[in-house]
Design an enzyme around this catalytic site. Structure first.
Site, PDB file in Angstrom:
ATOM      1  N   ARG A  69     -12.996   3.994  -5.037  1.00 56.52           N
ATOM      2  CA  ARG A  69     -12.836   5.430  -5.249  1.00 56.52           C
ATOM      3  C   ARG A  69     -13.963   5.919  -6.159  1.00 56.52           C
ATOM      4  NH1 ARG A  69      -9.195   6.356  -8.416  1.00 56.52           N
ATOM      5  NH2 ARG A  69      -8.203   4.352  -8.774  1.00 56.52           N
ATOM      6  N   TYR A 197     -14.390   4.562   2.296  1.00 54.38           N
ATOM      7  CA  TYR A 197     -13.476   3.732   1.511  1.00 54.38           C
ATOM      8  C   TYR A 197     -12.059   4.320   1.471  1.00 54.38           C
ATOM      9  CZ  TYR A 197     -10.941   1.581  -2.184  1.00 54.38           C
ATOM     10  OH  TYR A 197      -9.938   0.966  -2.880  1.00 54.38           O
ATOM     11  N   LYS A 206      -4.111   8.836  -1.826  1.00 50.83           N
ATOM     12  CA  LYS A 206      -4.295   9.420  -3.165  1.00 50.83           C
ATOM     13  C   LYS A 206      -4.493  10.940  -3.083  1.00 50.83           C
ATOM     14  CE  LYS A 206      -4.338   5.323  -5.124  1.00 50.83           C
ATOM     15  NZ  LYS A 206      -3.228   4.867  -5.958  1.00 50.83           N
ATOM     16  N   HIS A 226       2.457   8.013  -9.364  1.00 53.51           N
ATOM     17  CA  HIS A 226       1.730   6.774  -9.067  1.00 53.51           C
ATOM     18  C   HIS A 226       2.629   5.605  -9.477  1.00 53.51           C
ATOM     19  CE1 HIS A 226      -2.254   4.325  -9.730  1.00 53.51           C
ATOM     20  NE2 HIS A 226      -1.735   4.107  -8.547  1.00 53.51           N
ATOM     21  N   SER A 248      -4.069   1.428 -12.098  1.00 52.32           N
ATOM     22  CA  SER A 248      -4.602   0.606 -11.007  1.00 52.32           C
ATOM     23  C   SER A 248      -4.910  -0.797 -11.541  1.00 52.32           C
ATOM     24  CB  SER A 248      -5.889   1.222 -10.467  1.00 52.32           C
ATOM     25  OG  SER A 248      -5.669   2.550 -10.102  1.00 52.32           O
ATOM     26  N   CYS A 250      -2.981  -3.356 -12.305  1.00 52.74           N
ATOM     27  CA  CYS A 250      -2.098  -3.952 -13.322  1.00 52.74           C
ATOM     28  C   CYS A 250      -0.930  -4.687 -12.672  1.00 52.74           C
ATOM     29  CB  CYS A 250      -1.564  -2.886 -14.275  1.00 52.74           C
ATOM     30  SG  CYS A 250      -2.729  -2.445 -15.560  1.00 52.74           S
ATOM     31  N   ASP A 275       3.048   1.760  -4.541  1.00 49.45           N
ATOM     32  CA  ASP A 275       1.985   2.572  -5.148  1.00 49.45           C
ATOM     33  C   ASP A 275       2.386   4.015  -5.454  1.00 49.45           C
ATOM     34  OD1 ASP A 275      -0.717   2.679  -6.067  1.00 49.45           O
ATOM     35  OD2 ASP A 275      -1.290   3.780  -4.270  1.00 49.45           O
ATOM     36  N   ARG A 364      -9.595  -5.358   0.070  1.00 50.74           N
ATOM     37  CA  ARG A 364      -8.244  -4.872   0.341  1.00 50.74           C
ATOM     38  C   ARG A 364      -7.649  -5.453   1.610  1.00 50.74           C
ATOM     39  NH1 ARG A 364      -6.094  -0.869  -3.359  1.00 50.74           N
ATOM     40  NH2 ARG A 364      -7.790  -0.569  -4.820  1.00 50.74           N
TER      41      ARG A 364
HETATM   42  C1  OXD Z   1      -5.477   2.508  -6.966  1.00 47.28           C
HETATM   43  C2  OXD Z   1      -5.052   2.100  -5.619  1.00 47.28           C
HETATM   44  O1  OXD Z   1      -6.683   2.468  -7.261  1.00 47.28           O
HETATM   45  O2  OXD Z   1      -3.837   2.060  -5.411  1.00 47.28           O
HETATM   46  O3  OXD Z   1      -4.624   2.875  -7.776  1.00 47.28           O
HETATM   47  O4  OXD Z   1      -5.885   1.847  -4.752  1.00 47.28           O
HETATM   48 MN    MN Z   2      -2.697   2.991  -6.924  1.00 48.22          MN
END
Ligand code: OXD
Ligand code: MN
Length: 580
Positions: A69, A197, A206, A226, A248, A250, A275, A364
């Site tokens: 991102r 991406y 998002k 989130h 993100s 974690c 998510d 991913r």
């Molecule tokens: C993030 C994702 O970056 O879920 O939070 O991809």
């Molecule tokens: Mn996320």
């Protein structure tokens, strides 16, 4: 084509601007999917993986300059800059539209333009919301098929309801200087150019489900967060649902798919989402939540037999892998997968650990949630699941205890608003710099954070039975730099305490910063942890907390007059607790 005139007109106007060779309305059916996979293989965008070990799995290699991102190129374009707030990049909507118009002009020549109707959330849920993404990327189409309910059923819902979020996307020429992710929340519109991406291109995720939806949720009295959603089933067969926000990277996906340790016979964790969580007060005075997504777009490295066996189990068929390495027999490979050897890295070069990791750290997998062995049957329930507890979590090496329960909803909102993580040497060169990431929404809140905090506070007042709010920290380190808490499946112990507290059970002691587990309240059966470490994880260093409160106050003051007074009142209450 559709009987929704606004949609027809918008599609026609985009086609006129972008001038594709062909316009295709996506139905979502299997024949179309097979055809698109073939298109992607013919263009080299998909590489077939070993179809014996991984049927239906493909590898995509991104442009090396387009693998994440791009927060600095992501804008929230409200009429007034203050409505976007200091937490967002802002551009005046007219100027943003003009810039994007220039970029989109003629950009789809020689390409097919795909029109993807999609629904975020179960197709029959009143909590769900629809959108339409127009894109020139077949990679986006096949990913959206896994991540959302898309195609014919979504179009039928749009035709019934009328409204939808408009998302326009083109990969352009992937030039980072011509890359923008623009949001127009007042018009429920997204425009994204120059990136393929996931977070920049799969606009349902998002862009829609967090930035636009958070704005919409404020107006309509709900929350777009989130957060993962999981259900914990106890040996008596009762299931309690928890929504949890972490920044993100974690371990949200791992927590959402946790397998309880051996000392928890008869317990089970159900995955609703990993998510994003949309929550709304129900008639019964509780908060009800849905996962608006239909799949997982998870970080591959670190996903292994110990950290997340459920994820590994769902990745051996019908998955898309982006920027991972490959073994000699053409199986996907990443650091932490636990077996096999890579021969090719994520850029398609011969693997050389001196040069590069096999998988990009942000590589991913995209996979349908239905393939997850612990996918909750309730994840498809139109009314959602009732939330028994909300958890906020940061990555803090020091100070912040393993778990604490807020004294009230307002105190819980303060815990969320002061969420933070310490940077590591690898990330910045400076160790221990505390970065605030309220509710883990820093990159995703589609409006001024101060107004968002007010919305949280107001919503709490409207819910007769608000779930208790907790803060957790799995990442405490000792003086030697070792993690003090084992994490992963052992986090079950904290979840159990959280659920018991939400039912009014389990011991807790009042401390100046909230309620912490009283001695022996946290189940440590079968866990090897020495008593000193456990008590350090649950200690309150009053002097250090006073300094932390000063920093939180300074941070909140950065939002000026719009920052809600109730947060400062809570902060001063905690300060008074600490000094008394
Ligand atoms: C993030 C994702 O970056 O879920 O939070 O991809
Ligand atoms: Mn996320």
């Amino acid at each position: 084509m559709t009987n929704n005139q606004a949609l027809n007109e918008w599609v026609a106007s985009v086609a006129e601007l972008t001038r594709p060779d062909d316009v295709r309305w996506v139905s979502g059916d299997d024949d179309e999917h097979r055809e698109l996979v073939q298109v992607l293989m013919d263009s080299g965008d998909f590489i077939e993986l070993n179809q014996e070990t991984h049927p239906g799995c493909y590898l995509h290699r991104s442009d090396p300059g387009d693998v994440a991102r791009v927060e600095h190129l992501t804008f929230v374009c409200t009429s007034e800059a203050e409505d976007a707030g200091p937490n967002n990049n802002w551009m005046e909507p007219g100027q943003a539209r003009e810039k994007m118009h220039g970029l989109f002009e003629g950009c789809m020549q020689g390409r097919t333009m795909y029109v993807i109707p999609y629904c975020m959330g179960p197709i029959d849920s009143p909590l769900s919301r629809c959108g339409v993404e127009i894109t020139d990327s077949p990679y986006v189409v096949v990913n959206m098929r896994l991540m959302t309910r898309m195609g014919q059923p979504a179009l039928a819902r749009i035709e019934r309801e009328g409204g939808f979020v408009r998302g326009l996307h083109s990969t352009g020429d992937l030039d980072p200087d011509r890359r923008y992710i623009m949001h127009f929340p007042e018009d429920l519109e997204i425009q994204s150019f120059g990136s393929g991406y996931g977070g920049n291109a799969l606009l349902g995720k998002k862009c829609h489900a967090l930035r636009i939806a958070s704005y919409q949720a404020r107006d309509e009295g709900w929350l777009a967060e989130h957060m993962l959603i999981l259900g914990v089933e106890n040996p008596q067969g009762e299931t309690h649902y928890i929504a949890a926000a972490f920044p993100s990277a974690c371990g949200k996906t791992n927590l959402a798919m946790l397998i309880p340790p051996e000392s928890y016979p008869g317990w089970k964790v159900w995955t609703v989402g990993d998510d994003i969580c949309w929550m709304r007060p129900g008639d019964d005075g509780r908060l009800w939540a849905i996962n608006p997504e239909a799949g997982f777009f998870g970080v591959a490295p670190g996903t292994g037999p110990k950290t997340n066996p459920n994820a590994l189990a769902m990745l051996d068929h019908d998955a898309i892998f982006t920027n991972v390495g490959v073994t000699a027999d053409n199986q996907p490979w990443w650091e932490g997968i636990g077996s096999g050897q890579p021969v090719t890295d994520w850029q398609g070069r011969s693997y050389d650990p001196e040069v590069s990791k096999a998988a990009h750290p942000n590589s991913r997998f995209t996979v349908s949630a239905k393939q997850c062995p612990t996918y909750s049957p309730q994840a498809e329930a139109p009314r959602g699941v009732p939330i028994s507890a909300i958890i906020f979590g940061g990555r803090r090496q020091h100070l912040v205890p393993l778990v604490q329960q807020s004294d009230s909803w307002a105190h819980g909102v303060l815990l969320g608003a002061s969420m933070a993580s310490e940077t590591t040497a690898a990330a910045t060169g400076e160790v221990g710099v505390v970065r605030r990431d309220p509710m883990a929404m820093k990159p995703f809140c589609g409006y001024n954070y101060a107004d968002y905090f007010s919305h949280w506070l107001e919503l709490g007042e409207q819910i007769a039975n608000p779930p208790p709010i907790f803060h957790v920290n799995w990442f405490r380190k000792d003086a030697a730099g070792n993690f003090m808490w084992p994490g992963f499946c052992e986090n079950m112990r904290v979840l159990e305490w959280v659920i018991q507290r939400s039912q009014g059970a389990a011991g807790a002691k009042d401390t100046p910063i909230g309620k912490l587990p009283s001695e022996h309240a946290l189940n440590t059966d079968g866990l090897e942890i020495d008593p000193q470490t456990l008590s350090a994880l649950l200690a309150v260093d009053e002097q250090a907390w006073l300094a932390e409160l000063d920093q939180i106050r300074e941070y909140l003051e950065g939002y000026g007059d719009r920052a809600p007074q109730a947060l400062f009142t809570e902060l001063e209450r905690v300060r008074a607790n600490l000094v008394n």
